[in-house]
Scaffold this active site. Structure first.
Site, PDB file in Angstrom:
ATOM      1  N   HIS A  44       2.088 -32.981 -45.178  1.00 19.20           N
ATOM      2  CA  HIS A  44       2.077 -34.308 -44.652  1.00 19.20           C
ATOM      3  C   HIS A  44       1.901 -34.444 -43.338  1.00 19.20           C
ATOM      4  CE1 HIS A  44       6.643 -33.119 -44.611  1.00 19.20           C
ATOM      5  NE2 HIS A  44       6.760 -33.893 -43.489  1.00 19.20           N
ATOM      6  N   ASP A  56       7.711 -29.217 -44.238  1.00 22.89           N
ATOM      7  CA  ASP A  56       9.216 -29.200 -43.617  1.00 22.89           C
ATOM      8  C   ASP A  56       9.889 -27.774 -43.938  1.00 22.89           C
ATOM      9  OD1 ASP A  56       8.370 -31.743 -42.358  1.00 22.89           O
ATOM     10  OD2 ASP A  56       9.909 -32.854 -43.787  1.00 22.89           O
ATOM     11  N   HIS A  81       1.976 -30.782 -41.595  1.00 24.01           N
ATOM     12  CA  HIS A  81       2.945 -29.485 -41.545  1.00 24.01           C
ATOM     13  C   HIS A  81       3.845 -29.793 -42.844  1.00 24.01           C
ATOM     14  CE1 HIS A  81       5.256 -33.078 -40.355  1.00 24.01           C
ATOM     15  NE2 HIS A  81       6.288 -32.628 -40.690  1.00 24.01           N
ATOM     16  N   ARG A  92       5.351 -46.823 -33.338  1.00 25.76           N
ATOM     17  CA  ARG A  92       5.994 -46.690 -34.833  1.00 25.76           C
ATOM     18  C   ARG A  92       7.376 -45.961 -34.598  1.00 25.76           C
ATOM     19  NH1 ARG A  92       6.305 -42.349 -38.623  1.00 25.76           N
ATOM     20  NH2 ARG A  92       6.265 -42.919 -40.628  1.00 25.76           N
TER      21      ARG A  92
HETATM   22  O1  LIG Z   1       7.860 -39.785 -38.693  1.00 30.47           O
HETATM   23  C1  LIG Z   1       7.588 -39.705 -39.891  1.00 30.47           C
HETATM   24  O2  LIG Z   1       7.311 -40.394 -40.523  1.00 30.47           O
HETATM   25  C2  LIG Z   1       7.651 -38.346 -40.398  1.00 30.47           C
HETATM   26  C3  LIG Z   1       8.373 -37.148 -39.637  1.00 30.47           C
HETATM   27  C4  LIG Z   1       8.065 -35.622 -39.979  1.00 30.47           C
HETATM   28  O3  LIG Z   1       7.258 -35.558 -40.917  1.00 30.47           O
HETATM   29  C5  LIG Z   1       8.999 -34.714 -39.785  1.00 30.47           C
HETATM   30  O4  LIG Z   1       9.695 -34.956 -38.576  1.00 30.47           O
HETATM   31  O5  LIG Z   1       8.952 -33.566 -40.114  1.00 30.47           O
HETATM   32 FE   LIG Z   2       7.831 -33.689 -41.849  1.00 28.60          FE
END
Ligand SMILES: O=C(O)CCC(=O)C(=O)O
Ligand SMILES: [Fe+2]
Length: 322
Positions: free
Chosen positions: A258, A204, A202, A268
């Site tokens: 990403h 952001d 996705h 995690r």
């Molecule tokens: O949890 C992560 O490392 C990335 C989270 C992420 O990309 C997001 O919430 O937009």
């Molecule tokens: Fe993200």
């Protein structure tokens, strides 16, 4: 995993073991997502901006170059102590590890049925960007962290904006603590496969995201057309450019796709702060001719949700904003 802790996830795993995982493990459809190479993100010490004019200029240049060439960078010495981050992380871990039924019964989970997304909004927002009702849970470190991370977001936004347009008041006027939010993530281990998305590819939708991931890692980004793994640096905060900054910068700064892969054995945790403008702020390129048409953040969020429903993906800026 303990059945009491993870009921919705367990349901989801059942589905995975029947369907997607076969495809994943056959190494075809999803193979391209599983990075083989790991790289360090560009690393910048933010303390350099407070040294002499030469150091300060160099530091700003590194931030702007990374925003253009990577869409991602990592910051150390940014004024947010590891102590605050680790106190927030331990509160996060404690909260998420409570038994599922306790979280559900105490109405800590305010979710549409079948969803396992559990979001913490710092402030009551006038607009609910994610279609989920925000709820608050009092973690004592959150406000302390939020104040610092907001200031840092504002500082980075200012550096990036001034690099393009000289003095800019856009972010200081339109990105406020009340328009930003914090999301704490827990990715439970996915016993059936290590090749399962914790978060799907996705981009952001904000101006900037400020992320701290724990020592499990597994964040991947697109670099030069290829998925690469991001090398861990527990002391760094990761910054990435969101769609709003891409539009405002007329495509000079890049919002980059990403994802996170789940780990098969260990959970995690991550903390993501989304530095956003007010919903009605009009996002317009800092200069003409602009690649993207102007739009409000509210309108953009609505489009993102519609795209996600109809295509299963966040389509980003490419389609209707040019
Ligand atoms: O949890 C992560 O490392 C990335 C989270 C992420 O990309 C997001 O919430 O937009
Ligand atoms: Fe993200």
């Amino acid at each position: 995993m303990d059945e009491i802790v993870e009921p919705p996830f367990k349901e989801f795993c059942k589905h995975l073991s029947g369907n997607c995982v076969d495809e994943v493990e056959s190494g075809t459809a999803f193979q391209k997502f599983f990075a083989v190479d790991e790289l360090d993100l560009p690393l910048v010490g933010l303390n350099l901006v407070n040294l002499g004019p030469l150091e300060s200029e160099e530091c700003k240049r590194q931030i702007c170059d990374a925003a253009s060439n990577w869409g991602f960078l990592q910051l150390v010495n940014q004024g947010i102590s590891l102590d605050i981050v680790s106190r927030l992380r331990s509160e996060q871990v404690k909260l998420f590890r409570q038994p599922f039924n306790k979280k559900a019964n105490e109405k800590l989970l305010n979710l549409p049925s079948g969803s396992y997304r559990w979001e913490h909004k710092l402030q009551a927002l006038s607009c609910n960007f994610h279609g989920l009702k925000p709820f608050t849970y009092p973690l004592s470190t959150i406000d302390e962290f939020a104040v610092k991370v907001f200031e840092m977001g504002q500082q980075i936004a200012q550096i990036l904006a001034e690099n393009l347009s000289g003095k800019s008041t856009f972010c200081s006027e339109n990105c406020l603590p009340s328009s930003c939010f914090l999301r704490m993530n827990r990715y439970p281990p996915c016993l059936v496969s290590s090749n399962v998305f914790g978060i799907v590819p996705h981009i952001d939708s904000d101006f900037l995201t400020i992320l701290h991931q724990d020592e499990v890692g597994r964040l991947q980004i697109i670099k030069d057309g290829k998925w690469i793994g991001v090398k861990l640096n527990p002391e760094a905060l990761i910054i990435n450019i969101g769609n709003l900054f891409q539009a405002w910068s007329n495509g000079i700064y890049n919002s980059v796709e990403h994802l996170v892969l789940n780990h098969q054995k260990v959970e995690r945790f991550s903390i993501a702060y989304f530095f956003c403008s007010l919903a009605d702020a009009v996002i317009q390129s800092y200069r003409e001719p602009s690649i993207y048409r102007s739009f409000s953040f509210r309108e953009y969020q609505k489009q993102v949700q519609e795209d996600a429903k109809s295509t299963g993906n966040k389509v980003g800026l490419s389609r209707s904003y040019r």
